[in-house]
Design a protein around this motif. Structure first.
Motif, short mmCIF file in Angstrom:
data_model
loop_
_atom_site.label_atom_id
_atom_site.label_comp_id
_atom_site.label_asym_id
_atom_site.label_seq_id
_atom_site.Cartn_x
_atom_site.Cartn_y
_atom_site.Cartn_z
N LEU A 100 -2.56 -25.37 -14.55
CA LEU A 100 -3.54 -25.88 -13.60
C LEU A 100 -4.57 -26.69 -14.35
CD1 LEU A 100 -5.02 -25.98 -10.84
CD2 LEU A 100 -5.98 -23.72 -11.38
N VAL A 101 -4.69 -27.98 -14.04
CA VAL A 101 -5.69 -28.86 -14.62
C VAL A 101 -6.66 -29.26 -13.52
CG1 VAL A 101 -6.14 -31.09 -15.74
CG2 VAL A 101 -4.15 -29.72 -16.42
N ILE A 102 -7.97 -29.01 -13.77
CA ILE A 102 -9.00 -29.38 -12.80
C ILE A 102 -9.99 -30.26 -13.54
CG2 ILE A 102 -10.69 -28.51 -11.15
CD1 ILE A 102 -9.28 -25.76 -11.38
N GLU A 103 -10.21 -31.49 -13.07
CA GLU A 103 -11.08 -32.39 -13.83
C GLU A 103 -11.83 -33.34 -12.90
OE1 GLU A 103 -8.57 -34.40 -16.62
OE2 GLU A 103 -7.91 -35.91 -15.17
N ASP A 104 -12.48 -34.35 -13.50
CA ASP A 104 -13.39 -35.26 -12.81
C ASP A 104 -14.49 -34.44 -12.14
OD1 ASP A 104 -11.75 -37.36 -13.63
OD2 ASP A 104 -10.52 -37.23 -11.83
N ASN A 105 -14.75 -34.64 -10.88
CA ASN A 105 -15.77 -33.88 -10.15
C ASN A 105 -15.15 -32.93 -9.14
OD1 ASN A 105 -18.23 -35.11 -11.27
ND2 ASN A 105 -17.46 -36.97 -10.30
N ALA A 106 -13.93 -32.53 -9.38
CA ALA A 106 -13.24 -31.65 -8.44
C ALA A 106 -13.91 -30.29 -8.37
CB ALA A 106 -11.78 -31.50 -8.86
N GLN A 107 -13.77 -29.67 -7.22
CA GLN A 107 -14.25 -28.31 -7.02
C GLN A 107 -13.08 -27.49 -6.46
OE1 GLN A 107 -18.00 -28.20 -4.90
NE2 GLN A 107 -18.74 -30.05 -5.95
N GLY A 108 -13.31 -26.69 -5.45
CA GLY A 108 -12.24 -25.93 -4.83
C GLY A 108 -12.32 -24.45 -5.13
N ASN A 109 -11.60 -23.69 -4.34
CA ASN A 109 -11.50 -22.24 -4.48
C ASN A 109 -10.08 -21.87 -4.86
OD1 ASN A 109 -14.18 -20.98 -3.35
ND2 ASN A 109 -13.65 -22.68 -1.97
N PHE A 110 -9.95 -21.08 -5.95
CA PHE A 110 -8.65 -20.70 -6.49
C PHE A 110 -8.65 -19.18 -6.62
CE2 PHE A 110 -9.87 -24.89 -7.76
CZ PHE A 110 -8.73 -25.67 -7.68
N SER A 111 -7.85 -18.51 -5.81
CA SER A 111 -7.90 -17.05 -5.83
C SER A 111 -6.49 -16.46 -5.71
CB SER A 111 -8.78 -16.52 -4.70
OG SER A 111 -8.27 -16.88 -3.43
N MET A 112 -6.29 -15.35 -6.41
CA MET A 112 -5.08 -14.54 -6.32
C MET A 112 -3.82 -15.33 -6.67
SD MET A 112 -5.92 -12.11 -3.04
CE MET A 112 -6.39 -13.45 -1.96
N ASN A 113 -3.95 -16.32 -7.55
CA ASN A 113 -2.81 -17.07 -8.04
C ASN A 113 -2.29 -16.46 -9.35
OD1 ASN A 113 -3.00 -19.49 -6.13
ND2 ASN A 113 -5.06 -19.42 -7.00
N VAL A 114 -1.00 -16.60 -9.59
CA VAL A 114 -0.40 -16.22 -10.86
C VAL A 114 -0.06 -17.51 -11.61
CG1 VAL A 114 1.53 -15.09 -12.01
CG2 VAL A 114 0.54 -14.08 -9.95
N ILE A 115 -0.63 -17.65 -12.84
CA ILE A 115 -0.44 -18.86 -13.63
C ILE A 115 0.09 -18.41 -14.99
CG2 ILE A 115 -1.52 -20.96 -14.50
CD1 ILE A 115 -3.79 -20.42 -12.44
N ALA A 116 1.36 -18.69 -15.28
CA ALA A 116 1.98 -18.06 -16.44
C ALA A 116 3.02 -18.96 -17.09
CB ALA A 116 2.65 -16.74 -16.02
N GLY A 117 3.22 -18.78 -18.41
CA GLY A 117 4.36 -19.34 -19.11
C GLY A 117 4.29 -20.82 -19.39
N HIS A 118 3.09 -21.33 -19.76
CA HIS A 118 2.95 -22.76 -20.01
C HIS A 118 2.80 -23.04 -21.50
CE1 HIS A 118 1.93 -22.33 -15.74
NE2 HIS A 118 2.47 -23.53 -15.64
N GLU A 119 3.23 -24.22 -21.94
CA GLU A 119 3.17 -24.55 -23.35
C GLU A 119 1.77 -24.97 -23.79
OE1 GLU A 119 6.20 -27.32 -24.47
OE2 GLU A 119 7.79 -26.25 -23.39
N GLN A 120 0.96 -25.48 -22.88
CA GLN A 120 -0.43 -25.82 -23.15
C GLN A 120 -1.32 -24.83 -22.41
OE1 GLN A 120 -1.13 -30.02 -22.53
NE2 GLN A 120 0.76 -30.60 -23.61
N PRO A 121 -2.65 -24.94 -22.46
CA PRO A 121 -3.50 -23.96 -21.79
C PRO A 121 -3.11 -23.77 -20.33
CG PRO A 121 -4.84 -25.35 -23.17
CD PRO A 121 -3.45 -25.93 -23.22
N ALA A 122 -3.08 -22.51 -19.93
CA ALA A 122 -2.67 -22.21 -18.56
C ALA A 122 -3.60 -22.87 -17.55
CB ALA A 122 -2.64 -20.70 -18.34
N VAL A 123 -4.92 -22.82 -17.81
CA VAL A 123 -5.92 -23.45 -16.95
C VAL A 123 -6.81 -24.31 -17.83
CG1 VAL A 123 -7.84 -23.09 -15.37
CG2 VAL A 123 -5.89 -21.51 -15.34
N ALA A 124 -6.93 -25.59 -17.48
CA ALA A 124 -7.81 -26.50 -18.20
C ALA A 124 -8.81 -27.10 -17.23
CB ALA A 124 -7.00 -27.60 -18.88
N VAL A 125 -10.12 -26.86 -17.48
CA VAL A 125 -11.18 -27.39 -16.63
C VAL A 125 -11.94 -28.43 -17.44
CG1 VAL A 125 -13.16 -26.83 -15.19
CG2 VAL A 125 -11.32 -25.16 -15.47
#
Length: 485
Positions: A423-448
Motif C-alpha cells: 500500500l503506497v499513500i502519497e501526495d496529499n491523499a488521506q482516507g481511512n484504512f481499517s482491518m486490512n491484511v497487508i502481507a508478503g511484499h518485497e518492499q515496505p508493506a505500507v509506504a506513506v
C-alpha cells in the motif's frame, strides 16, 4: 402479353386462375391486383415498366406468386395488405423507384427465397399490424434500408441475407415487435440493426458484421432481447445503446469493432449477461453520461484502450465479470462516476487492474485484482469510494496506490505478495484504512509519502522484505491498533 391498360390483371372473389410465363408491362396503377378470397397461381412471369405498383394483394387474398421477375415500378413492387395470406416465393425484384415488398394492415403473407436489390427505398417495409413470415430472402444494394419494421408490426424474419444497403440493414421503430433469427446482416453503408422509438423485438443467433456505423444501435426507449448473436468487424461501435434504451443482451459474441465493442450512454439501462466481449480496437465497455446498466457474468478481454471505461457519472453495476488482458488497463472509473463493482475477477491487465480518478466514488466489494504487471488498484485525483473485502495480489508495482488528494475508505481487504509495496499513500491523499491484511511484499508493506495523512486502524501488516510501515519526513496521519510484524 398484357400492356397499355389502366390495370394489368384484376383477380377477385374466389377465383383461382393459373398464370404462367406471361408478360405484363406499360400498365398504369398496377400489374396484378388480387382481392376478395381469390387464390391465383402466378409463376415465371415478367412484370416491368408499370406506372404504379407491381403486385397488390389485399382483403383475404391467398395464392402463390413464384419465380417472377418484377422490375421498374414507379411505386412498390409488391404490396400485401388487408388480411391477405399470399405466398411470394423465389421472385426477383429489382430497380424499382420506391421499395421492394411493402406489407401492411393485418397481412400474414409468407415471403420466402426472393432476391430484392437496387430499390430506391427499403427492400422490405413492414407496417400496420402486419405479421408476415419473411424467410430466406436476399435484401441487397438498396438506396434505403434492407428490412424496416415499424408501427405495430410484428413478423418472423429468418435466414435472410441483408447486405450492402445504404441505410440500416434492419430498422425497427415505433411499437414494432418482430422476431429475427439466423439472419446475416453485413457490409451496410450505415448501421447493421438500428432500433428506436418504443420498439421491442427478439434477435437470436444473427450474424451482424462489417457495417460502416454501429453494428447494433439502440435509441429512444427501445427494449429488445439480443441472444446468441455475433457482432463483429464494424467500422463504428459494436453495440451503441443510448437515450433511455434498455433491453437484455445475453450470450452474444462482440469482437473486433473499430470503436468500443459496447458503448452505453445517456440514461440507458441495459442488462448485459454472459457475453464475450473481446479484442476491440478501442474499449470493451464504454459506459458514460449517467448510464445505469447491469453487467453480469461477462468475459471482457484484450482491448487496446482498456477493457472497461466508465466516464461522466456512470452508475453501472458490474457483478461477477472476468476482465483480463487489457492492453491499457482493466477497469477505469472517472468523472464523478458512482458504480457498484462487486465479485469481479480483474486480472493480468497492462496498466492498473482498477483505476479510480477524477472525483469518482465507486463501491468496490469482494473482487479479485491479480497479476497486473503494473498496479493492482489505483485511487487518485480527488476520488473516494468504499473498497471492502477485496483481494489485491501479485502486482508488478504497488498492489494499491493512493495519491492526488484521494480519500477512500478501505476496510477488510487482503493485499498480498507484490513485487513492490503493498500500500503506497502519497501526495496529499488521506482516507481511512481499517482491518486490512497487508502481507508478503518485497518492499515496505505500507509506504506513506509526501504530505499524505491517512487514518490507519486495526490493520495487520507483516512479512515485508524491507520494512512494515515506512513514513517519509513530510508524511502525517493517525495510526492506531495496528499489528505490525
Amino acid at each position: 402479353r398484357i400492356s397499355g391498360s389502366a390495370g394489368g390483371m384484376l383477380v377477385v372473389n374466389e377465383s383461382e386462375p393459373t398464370v404462367r410465363s406471361s408478360t405484363i408491362t406499360e400498365c398504369r396503377n398496377f400489374a396484378c391486383k388480387v382481392m376478395g378470397s381469390a387464390c391465383p397461381n402466378f409463376e415465371d412471369c415478367k412484370i416491368f415498366d408499370i406506372q404504379g405498383f407491381g403486385i397488390v394483394s389485399g382483403a383475404d387474398a391467398g395464392g402463390v406468386f413464384s419465380r417472377n421477375d418484377i422490375s421498374a415500378m414507379t411505386h412498390a413492387a409488391v404490396v400485401a395488405g388487408g388480411k391477405s395470406v399470399t405466398r411470394f416465393e423465389g421472385n426477383v425484384v429489382h430497380n424499382c423507384s420506391q421499395g421492394g415488398f411493402w406489407v401492411q394492415e393485418a397481412s400474414e403473407c409468407v415471403i420466402s427465397d426472393n432476391d430484392v436489390h437496387d430499390t430506391r427505398l427499403a427492400a422490405f417495409q413492414i407496417g400496420g399490424h402486419a405479421n408476415p413470415s419473411i424467410i430466406g430472402n436476399t435484401a441487397r444494394e438498396s438506396q434505403g434500408g434492407g428490412i424496416v419494421v415499424h408501427e405495430q408490426a410484428m413478423g418472423r424474419y429468418s435466414r435472410n441475407t441483408v447486405k450492402a444497403n445504404r441505410l440500416a440493414g434492419v430498422g425497427v421503430t415505433d411499437d414494432a415487435d418482430p422476431i429475427f433469427t439466423n439472419n446475416n446482416i453485413s457490409d451496410g453503408r450505415s448501421g447493421g440493426i438500428v432500433l428506436h422509438g418504443k420498439c421491442l423485438g427478439v434477435f437470436e443467433r444473427n450474424r451482424i458484421v462489417n457495417n460502416a456505423r454501429a453494428n447494433v444501435g439502440l435509441k429512444g426507449s427501445a427494449s429488445p432481447l439480443f441472444d446468441g448473436n455475433t457482432v463483429s468487424g464494424g467500422s463504428g461501435y459494436g453495440m451503441w445503446i443510448q437515450d433511455s434504451a434498455r433491453g437484455t443482451f445475453q450470450n452474444n459474441l462482440v469482437e473486433r469493432n473499430a470503436f468500443a465493442n459496447v458503448a452505453v450512454s445517456d440514461y440507458a439501462a441495459p442488462h448485459l449477461e454472459n457475453n464475450v466481449i473481446c479484442d476491440g480496437m478501442q474499449m470493451g465497455l464504454l459506459l458514460r453520461h449517467h448510464e445505469r446498466g447491469l453487467y453480469r457474468n461477462n468475459r471482457i478481454s484484450g482491448h487496446a484502450s482498456g477493457n472497461i471505461v466508465m466516464l461522466d457519472r456512470s452508475a453501472a453495476t458490474l457483478l461477477n465479470n472476468q476482465v483480463s488482458y487489457g492492453r491499457a488497463g482493466g477497469l477505469l472509473v472517472r468523472g464523478f462516476s458512482t458504480p457498484t463493482i462487486r465479485q469481479n475477477r480483474i486480472s493480468a491487465n497492462e496498466g492498473a487492474n482498477l483505476a479510480v480518478l477524477d472525483d469518482a466514488s465507486p463501491t468496490v466489494e469482494d473482487n479479485l485484482l491479480t497479476d497486473s504487471p503494473a498496479r493492482g488498484l489505483v485511487i487518485i485525483s480527488k476520488s473516494s469510494g468504499c473498497f471492502s473485502r477485496n483481494v489485491v495480489c501479485n502486482s508488478g508495482l504497488a498492489n494499491v496506490y493512493v495519491g492526488g488528494q484521494a480519500c477512500p475508505l478501505m476496510q477488510g481487504n487482503i493485499i498480498y505478495e507484490g513485487a513492490a509495496s503493498g500500500l503506497v499513500i502519497e501526495d496529499n491523499a488521506q482516507g481511512n484504512f481499517s482491518m486490512n491484511v497487508i502481507a508478503g511484499h518485497e518492499q515496505p508493506a505500507v509506504a506513506v509519502q509526501g504530505h499524505a495523512a491517512p487514518k490507519m486502524m486495526y490493520n495487520m501488516v507483516m512479512h515485508a522484505g524491507s520494512g512494515g510501515v515506512w513514513l517519509d519526513e513530510h508524511a502525517g496521519g493517525w495510526f492506531s491498533h495496528n499489528y505490525v510484524e
